[in-house]
Design an enzyme around this catalytic site. Structure first.
Site, PDB file in Angstrom:
ATOM      1  N   PRO A   2       2.550  -6.041  -4.635  1.00 46.24           N
ATOM      2  CA  PRO A   2       1.366  -6.517  -4.162  1.00 46.24           C
ATOM      3  C   PRO A   2       1.020  -7.958  -4.582  1.00 46.24           C
ATOM      4  O   PRO A   2       0.843  -7.844  -5.947  1.00 46.24           O
ATOM      5  CB  PRO A   2       0.378  -5.366  -4.240  1.00 46.24           C
ATOM      6  CG  PRO A   2       1.237  -4.260  -4.447  1.00 46.24           C
ATOM      7  CD  PRO A   2       2.547  -4.492  -5.254  1.00 46.24           C
ATOM      8  N   GLU A   3       0.751  -8.767  -3.860  1.00 41.67           N
ATOM      9  CA  GLU A   3       0.527 -10.181  -4.432  1.00 41.67           C
ATOM     10  C   GLU A   3      -1.255 -10.182  -3.967  1.00 41.67           C
ATOM     11  O   GLU A   3      -1.873  -9.334  -3.375  1.00 41.67           O
ATOM     12  CB  GLU A   3       1.266 -11.174  -3.797  1.00 41.67           C
ATOM     13  CG  GLU A   3       2.763 -11.160  -4.223  1.00 41.67           C
ATOM     14  CD  GLU A   3       3.565 -11.846  -3.687  1.00 41.67           C
ATOM     15  OE1 GLU A   3       3.176 -13.079  -3.070  1.00 41.67           O
ATOM     16  OE2 GLU A   3       5.020 -11.665  -3.925  1.00 41.67           O
ATOM     17  N   ARG A 159       5.649 -30.480 -17.586  1.00 43.69           N
ATOM     18  CA  ARG A 159       6.321 -29.066 -17.455  1.00 43.69           C
ATOM     19  C   ARG A 159       7.930 -29.321 -16.873  1.00 43.69           C
ATOM     20  O   ARG A 159       8.291 -29.880 -15.706  1.00 43.69           O
ATOM     21  CB  ARG A 159       5.578 -28.097 -16.600  1.00 43.69           C
ATOM     22  CG  ARG A 159       4.378 -27.859 -16.940  1.00 43.69           C
ATOM     23  CD  ARG A 159       4.275 -27.160 -18.313  1.00 43.69           C
ATOM     24  NE  ARG A 159       4.846 -25.786 -18.135  1.00 43.69           N
ATOM     25  CZ  ARG A 159       4.094 -24.764 -17.670  1.00 43.69           C
ATOM     26  NH1 ARG A 159       3.066 -24.768 -17.026  1.00 43.69           N
ATOM     27  NH2 ARG A 159       4.901 -23.741 -17.532  1.00 43.69           N
TER      28      ARG A 159
END
Length: 279
Positions: A2-3, A159
């Protein structure tokens, strides 16, 4: 797993039913990912104030109707990899995967979790441990007004990891899980393998818009049901049928007819169109 859309769909399904409800009992079954952290009997007679969300966590603040030594606080719920919360007035007997049962004066809430990576954790507030331990590292909410291109651009600066992995980490923006990350990168025409720090401000603006559009569409469709997820009222999500790339490896791109590809990034499946996402 589940997001954010699935957790928000769950929250919306519980909000009216549980706000103001009085707890009659809380029963814990098999051990979950983290311990509750208190005696479940302490919640008898407590009133649930509302149901909120932070990232993939649900926060259920409560108030004791009679003064107790522990005072007010709340429960943090996490659905783990396969969990769902079900609400009803006649849910029947507990199943083998039902591990938490909360009885209220309005009905019953159950946490069903076949893999038991979910959790229910007591915290005296969101500003105290263990809530701070679980939540303080989370990035900005993607559907809030705080999620702006400059926030994403600054958070990704320098990054070297891929943009897909940077988004999944949740430190810059929270809740953009694997399904919706692949979809948003497709809409933004950005290759998932791109170093995160290489995105320009204009590309970050495009990606912010794509993330918000993807999550909004997923909410409207009730989330995604790939295996276990159902709403609090037992309804499957439908977004998986609308996906542009996720789960469509070997099929034609809906935009350019190029074959959708799949590769693994950080042990997670990534789906993309090499032509549409050439940037």
């Amino acid at each position: 797993m589940p997001e954010l859309p699935e957790v928000e769909v769950t929250r919306l399904g519980l909000l009216d039913a549980l706000s103001g409800a009085t707890i009659h009992g809380l029963v814990m079954g098999k051990a979950l990912r983290w311990p509750l952290g208190c005696d479940p009997l302490q919640f008898v007679g407590w009133r649930i104030l509302t149901v909120q969300r932070r990232g993939k966590y649900l926060w259920m603040p409560m108030r004791a109707l009679v003064e107790r030594a522990q005072g007010d606080g709340g429960l943090l719920w996490h659905l783990g990899m396969s969990g769902s919360l079900r609400w009803g007035t006649a849910l029947g007997e507990l199943g083998r995967h039902d591990h938490v049962q909360m009885q209220t004066d309005r009905g019953e809430l159950r946490l069903t979790d076949p893999r038991r990576f979910g959790a229910v954790v007591w915290s005296p507030s969101l500003e105290a441990a263990p809530a701070t331990t679980l939540l303080n590292h989370l990035g900005v909410e993607p559907l809030s007004t705080d999620f702006k291109p400059e926030v994403l651009f600054k958070g990704l600066a320098g990054r070297r990891i891929s943009i897909k992995q940077a988004l999944l980490a949740g430190h810059v923006v929270v809740g953009v899980g694997n399904i919706y990350c692949s979809e948003a990168l497709f809409l933004a025409c950005i290759a998932p393998q791109r170093p995160a720090g290489s995105l320009t401000h204009a590309e970050c603006a495009r990606l912010v818009e794509a993330i918000q559009a993807t999550l909004t569409a997923a909410l409207a469709a009730g989330g995604s049901t790939l295996r276990d997820f159902q709403s609090a009222h037992g309804v499957n999500g439908n977004y998986q049928g609308l996906a542009h790339v996720y789960g469509r490896a070997g099929q034609a791109c809906r935009v350019c007819t190029e074959v959708i590809e799949k590769e693994v990034q950080g042990q997670r499946a990534t789906y993309f169109c090499r032509r549409c996402q050439s940037a």
